[in-house]
Each structure stands twice: as structure tokens, then as C-alpha cells.
Design a protein around this motif. Structure first.
Motif, PDB file in Angstrom:
ATOM      1  N   LYS A 159       0.864  -1.149  -0.020  1.00  0.00           N
ATOM      2  CA  LYS A 159      -0.126   0.024  -0.028  1.00  0.00           C
ATOM      3  C   LYS A 159       0.932   1.064  -0.023  1.00  0.00           C
ATOM      4  CE  LYS A 159      -3.475  -2.274   3.065  1.00  0.00           C
ATOM      5  NZ  LYS A 159      -4.400  -2.124   4.180  1.00  0.00           N
ATOM      6  N   ILE A 160       0.372   2.244  -0.574  1.00  0.00           N
ATOM      7  CA  ILE A 160       0.971   3.616  -0.623  1.00  0.00           C
ATOM      8  C   ILE A 160       0.312   4.511   0.602  1.00  0.00           C
ATOM      9  CG2 ILE A 160       1.207   5.823  -1.778  1.00  0.00           C
ATOM     10  CD1 ILE A 160       0.987   4.079  -4.565  1.00  0.00           C
ATOM     11  N   VAL A 161       1.205   4.986   1.133  1.00  0.00           N
ATOM     12  CA  VAL A 161       1.033   5.811   2.265  1.00  0.00           C
ATOM     13  C   VAL A 161       1.085   7.359   2.164  1.00  0.00           C
ATOM     14  CG1 VAL A 161       1.612   6.695   4.754  1.00  0.00           C
ATOM     15  CG2 VAL A 161       1.639   4.297   4.101  1.00  0.00           C
ATOM     16  N   TYR A 162       0.296   8.039   2.246  1.00  0.00           N
ATOM     17  CA  TYR A 162       0.068   9.435   1.971  1.00  0.00           C
ATOM     18  C   TYR A 162       0.581  10.467   3.059  1.00  0.00           C
ATOM     19  CZ  TYR A 162      -1.876   8.163  -2.552  1.00  0.00           C
ATOM     20  OH  TYR A 162      -2.293   7.492  -3.684  1.00  0.00           O
ATOM     21  N   ARG A 163       1.570  11.319   2.975  1.00  0.00           N
ATOM     22  CA  ARG A 163       1.964  11.992   4.080  1.00  0.00           C
ATOM     23  C   ARG A 163       1.673  13.590   3.738  1.00  0.00           C
ATOM     24  NH1 ARG A 163       5.237  10.891   8.266  1.00  0.00           N
ATOM     25  NH2 ARG A 163       5.688   8.962   7.731  1.00  0.00           N
ATOM     26  N   LEU A 164       1.697  14.300   4.476  1.00  0.00           N
ATOM     27  CA  LEU A 164       1.534  15.804   4.244  1.00  0.00           C
ATOM     28  C   LEU A 164       3.012  16.472   4.286  1.00  0.00           C
ATOM     29  CD1 LEU A 164      -0.897  17.910   4.122  1.00  0.00           C
ATOM     30  CD2 LEU A 164      -0.523  18.433   6.496  1.00  0.00           C
ATOM     31  N   THR A 165       3.278  17.244   3.444  1.00  0.00           N
ATOM     32  CA  THR A 165       4.473  17.988   3.367  1.00  0.00           C
ATOM     33  C   THR A 165       4.412  19.451   3.977  1.00  0.00           C
ATOM     34  OG1 THR A 165       3.881  19.338   1.332  1.00  0.00           O
ATOM     35  CG2 THR A 165       4.880  17.028   0.947  1.00  0.00           C
TER      36      THR A 165
ATOM     37  N   LYS B 104       0.907  21.521   4.802  1.00  0.00           N
ATOM     38  CA  LYS B 104       0.407  21.913   6.089  1.00  0.00           C
ATOM     39  C   LYS B 104       0.140  23.665   6.076  1.00  0.00           C
ATOM     40  CE  LYS B 104       1.801  22.232  10.901  1.00  0.00           C
ATOM     41  NZ  LYS B 104       2.716  21.865  11.948  1.00  0.00           N
ATOM     42  N   GLU B 105       1.225  24.243   5.370  1.00  0.00           N
ATOM     43  CA  GLU B 105       1.063  25.684   5.166  1.00  0.00           C
ATOM     44  C   GLU B 105      -0.166  26.090   4.495  1.00  0.00           C
ATOM     45  OE1 GLU B 105       3.353  29.441   3.377  1.00  0.00           O
ATOM     46  OE2 GLU B 105       4.622  27.607   3.466  1.00  0.00           O
ATOM     47  N   HIS B 106      -0.450  25.164   3.389  1.00  0.00           N
ATOM     48  CA  HIS B 106      -1.478  25.673   2.512  1.00  0.00           C
ATOM     49  C   HIS B 106      -2.857  25.363   3.208  1.00  0.00           C
ATOM     50  CE1 HIS B 106      -4.162  25.705  -0.866  1.00  0.00           C
ATOM     51  NE2 HIS B 106      -4.668  24.614  -0.839  1.00  0.00           N
TER      52      HIS B 106
END
Length: 227
Positions: free
Chosen positions: A80-86, A90-92
Motif C-alpha cells: 500500500k501507498i501511504v500519503y503524508r502531508l508536506t 501544512k502551510e496550504h
């Protein structure tokens, strides 16, 4: 970008701000924690994730749990692919949280915004709540005027449906009044006893059952080959 796709991107960024997730887990959280997305499909989520990755707001990482490591070779499928916030994501998201324009008062947008009020500053929460209340008071005034004009021409069932819609809007206005009073007094919503309407009324468009992220049990996830 359509309003609904914008709401979905906002919700995805908000959930991933809490922790990285697989696509399947994201879909379940959107379905169960954020009621506004109960009817959406994974076919809607996947393009959204790709767009957020392309914009640099998310990154894709291979799953690194023992379950993922075993599942891929045994089933002949990739992990599975994990999605992580950059940091940019986070700023957006924080920029989106600070917005208090008219779009924040609409039914679906408000439900998503309210779900992330725990991550929103008090002054922004106040502006969104007051804007939502003002929008509903305008809607209620129009509904009352319409009912007064057409009452004599409506049969009993249509009249009852109109009344039901008005009651739903009135109930949400009362709920908003309680929330605004709590915010002004500096009280924490948790444990205050304030609660929204029990359900969303499709006649009036009033939004109820407004959820908070992170307050549902996580279901067992079957293998997710798409993400």
C-alpha cells in the motif's frame, strides 16, 4: 476547481495533518468521520490525491508495516501507498483554515470546516459561525415569506414538509447561538453539552450531524491495491 472537489482537498489535507494514511483508510475516515462525504467513491478520491501530490502538498511513501510487507509477495501485489502531508501542504491547509469568506457558510463547506474547528483559531471560528448563522437567518426569512404567500394553495402534506424544513433551520440557528455564546465566553466545546441537529434535512439544506475527525473506530482494512 468545483466547490465539491475543493472541499474534498481541504478534508484530505486536514485528515493527513493528523497522521499519514493509506488511501483506503482515508476513504473510510471521509465516509465515517465527515458525514458530508458519505456518498463519495474512491474514484473521486484517487484523482484528488494525485492532484495534491502534483501540487507538492502530499508525498507518496511505500507502506512499511509488517502486514504490508507480507501482503505484497504473498498476493503478488505491491504494498500500500501511504500519503503524508508536506510542509507546503501544512502551510496550504492552514491558509485554507484561516479563510472566512461566504463559501465557508454554505452547507457542505460549513460541515467540513466545522469538522476541523479543533485546529482553527477562535477568532476564525467565531467569524465562520456568525456567518453561517447570518446565512441561515436569511434563508429562514425567505422560507417564512414564501410560506405566507403560498399557504392557502398548499395541501396539508406539502405544508407540513415546508414547516419541517423551517423547523430544521430554526433548530440549527439555536445550535449556532449556543456555540457562539460558548466561543465568546471562552468555554471549550468538549463537555459543554452543545450538540448540533440530529441529521441533515434535505428539504431545508440545514446541516446536522456535524462530526469531529478522529472520533470513530477504525475498521479492519482489506488489501488496498489501488493505493
Amino acid at each position: 476547481m468545483s466547490r465539491r472537489s475543493g472541499i474534498l482537498e481541504f478534508a484530505v489535507l486536514g485528515l493527513l495533518r493528523e497522521s499519514p494514511m493509506h488511501g483506503y483508510e482515508l476513504r473510510k475516515r471521509l465516509n465515517t468521520s465527515l458525514g458530508v462525504f458519505r456518498a463519495f467513491s474512491y474514484g473521486t478520491l484517487y484523482p484528488c490525491l494525485k492532484t495534491l501530490v502534483a501540487n507538492g502538498w502530499l508525498i507518496e511513501e511505500p507502506g512499511n508495516t509488517s502486514e504490508d510487507a507480507l501482503a505484497a509477495p504473498l498476493a503478488g501485489r505491491r504494498a500500500k501507498i501511504v500519503y503524508r502531508l508536506t510542509a507546503e501542504g501544512k502551510e496550504h491547509f492552514e491558509e485554507l483554515l484561516s479563510q472566512t469568506g461566504p463559501d465557508a457558510y454554505e452547507d457542505e463547506t460549513f460541515a467540513a470546516r466545522f469538522a476541523f474547528f479543533g485546529q482553527t483559531s477562535r477568532d476564525v471560528r467565531m467569524r465562520v459561525l456568525e456567518g453561517r448563522r447570518s446565512r441561515l437567518e436569511e434563508r429562514l426569512e425567505k422560507m417564512r415569506a414564501s410560506l405566507a404567500r403560498t399557504r392557502e394553495r398548499l395541501d396539508d402534506y406539502t405544508l407540513e414538509l415546508q414547516r419541517h424544513g423551517m423547523e430544521s433551520v430554526e433548530r440549527e440557528v439555536r445550535w449556532l447561538n449556543e456555540l457562539i455564546e460558548s466561543e465568546r465566553a471562552g468555554r471549550d466545546l468538549k463537555g459543554s453539552g452543545s450538540g448540533g441537529p440530529a441529521q441533515q434535512d434535505t428539504t431545508s439544506g440545514a446541516t446536522g450531524d456535524l462530526p469531529r475527525p478522529g472520533h470513530t473506530s477504525r475498521p479492519d482494512s482489506p488489501d488496498d491495491t489501488a493505493t
